[in-house]
Design a protein around this motif. Structure first.
Motif, PDB file in Angstrom:
ATOM      1  N   PRO A  14      -2.261 -18.338 -23.298  1.00  0.00           N
ATOM      2  CA  PRO A  14      -3.183 -18.671 -22.204  1.00  0.00           C
ATOM      3  C   PRO A  14      -2.956 -17.741 -21.021  1.00  0.00           C
ATOM      4  CG  PRO A  14      -1.445 -20.320 -22.373  1.00  0.00           C
ATOM      5  CD  PRO A  14      -1.248 -19.370 -23.506  1.00  0.00           C
ATOM      6  N   GLU A  16      -4.139 -16.896 -16.604  1.00  0.00           N
ATOM      7  CA  GLU A  16      -4.898 -17.162 -15.387  1.00  0.00           C
ATOM      8  C   GLU A  16      -5.998 -16.118 -15.306  1.00  0.00           C
ATOM      9  OE1 GLU A  16      -4.487 -18.012 -10.618  1.00  0.00           O
ATOM     10  OE2 GLU A  16      -2.668 -17.618 -11.781  1.00  0.00           O
ATOM     11  N   PHE A  55      -8.153 -20.807 -15.304  1.00  0.00           N
ATOM     12  CA  PHE A  55      -7.222 -20.631 -16.411  1.00  0.00           C
ATOM     13  C   PHE A  55      -7.977 -20.705 -17.730  1.00  0.00           C
ATOM     14  CE2 PHE A  55      -4.892 -22.375 -12.872  1.00  0.00           C
ATOM     15  CZ  PHE A  55      -3.781 -21.553 -12.805  1.00  0.00           C
ATOM     16  N   PHE A  57      -7.472 -20.993 -22.066  1.00  0.00           N
ATOM     17  CA  PHE A  57      -6.593 -21.360 -23.173  1.00  0.00           C
ATOM     18  C   PHE A  57      -7.360 -21.218 -24.484  1.00  0.00           C
ATOM     19  CE2 PHE A  57      -5.175 -23.629 -19.491  1.00  0.00           C
ATOM     20  CZ  PHE A  57      -3.794 -23.724 -19.593  1.00  0.00           C
ATOM     21  N   LEU A  69      -7.680 -30.474 -18.910  1.00  0.00           N
ATOM     22  CA  LEU A  69      -6.471 -29.782 -18.485  1.00  0.00           C
ATOM     23  C   LEU A  69      -5.401 -30.812 -18.192  1.00  0.00           C
ATOM     24  CD1 LEU A  69      -5.249 -26.991 -17.745  1.00  0.00           C
ATOM     25  CD2 LEU A  69      -5.928 -27.471 -15.395  1.00  0.00           C
ATOM     26  N   THR A  75       3.710 -27.498 -15.401  1.00  0.00           N
ATOM     27  CA  THR A  75       3.057 -26.876 -16.546  1.00  0.00           C
ATOM     28  C   THR A  75       1.571 -27.222 -16.597  1.00  0.00           C
ATOM     29  OG1 THR A  75       3.497 -28.739 -18.024  1.00  0.00           O
ATOM     30  CG2 THR A  75       5.168 -27.002 -17.923  1.00  0.00           C
ATOM     31  N   LEU A  76       0.815 -26.341 -17.243  1.00  0.00           N
ATOM     32  CA  LEU A  76      -0.597 -26.581 -17.520  1.00  0.00           C
ATOM     33  C   LEU A  76      -0.824 -26.350 -19.007  1.00  0.00           C
ATOM     34  CD1 LEU A  76      -2.323 -24.498 -14.676  1.00  0.00           C
ATOM     35  CD2 LEU A  76      -1.717 -26.909 -14.635  1.00  0.00           C
ATOM     36  N   THR A  77      -1.609 -27.204 -19.618  1.00  0.00           N
ATOM     37  CA  THR A  77      -1.998 -27.013 -21.009  1.00  0.00           C
ATOM     38  C   THR A  77      -3.371 -27.627 -21.227  1.00  0.00           C
ATOM     39  OG1 THR A  77      -1.261 -27.167 -23.302  1.00  0.00           O
ATOM     40  CG2 THR A  77      -0.927 -29.103 -21.930  1.00  0.00           C
ATOM     41  N   LEU A 111       2.098 -21.849 -18.273  1.00  0.00           N
ATOM     42  CA  LEU A 111       0.939 -22.140 -19.113  1.00  0.00           C
ATOM     43  C   LEU A 111       1.426 -22.333 -20.542  1.00  0.00           C
ATOM     44  CD1 LEU A 111      -1.586 -19.498 -17.738  1.00  0.00           C
ATOM     45  CD2 LEU A 111      -1.111 -21.805 -16.906  1.00  0.00           C
TER      46      LEU A 111
END
Length: 116
Positions: A14, A16, A55, A57, A69, A75-77, A111
């Motif tokens: 992933p 940005e 972002f 993914f 999201l 964290t981001l997923t 990410l």
């Protein structure tokens, strides 16, 4: 956005939007010969306003029709949603692009490529 089942999509990191990592993600998608390159270019070129960050993914799934999201502990997923009770012989990949309020996420989030 459904990308298809191209093998080159597995393990794509992933990124940005509007960064060198996003450019590399786009190149990886183009090398994988995705089914809708113009739609992907448009999604990846999204420029969020100054008070937001974007972002992207690439997430494996089956027949999902949405994504959300997940933000937690720095964290981001992306988690795919919908498409329950569908049996797929081959995994499909999806591009999920999000715009997030700058104040709602850490300055340097990690990410994660796959949901936990």
């Amino acid at each position: 956005m459904k990308l298809g089942s191209a093998a080159g999509l597995a393990g794509v990191k992933p990124a940005e939007l509007r960064t060198a990592d996003a450019e590399e993600l786009q190149r990886a998608l183009e090398r994988a010969k995705i089914s809708k390159p113009d739609d992907v270019r448009a999604a990846m070129s999204f420029a969020p306003p100054a008070d937001r960050r974007g972002f992207a993914f690439v997430v494996p799934g089956c027949a999902e029709d949405g994504a959300e999201l997940a933000v937690g502990q720095g964290t981001l997923t992306a988690d795919l949603t919908g498409g329950e009770n569908v049996n797929c012989a081959t995994a499909n990949y999806f591009l999920a692009v999000f715009s997030v309020d700058r104040g709602s996420i850490p300055a340097a989030p990690t990410l994660l490529p796959m949901p936990r």
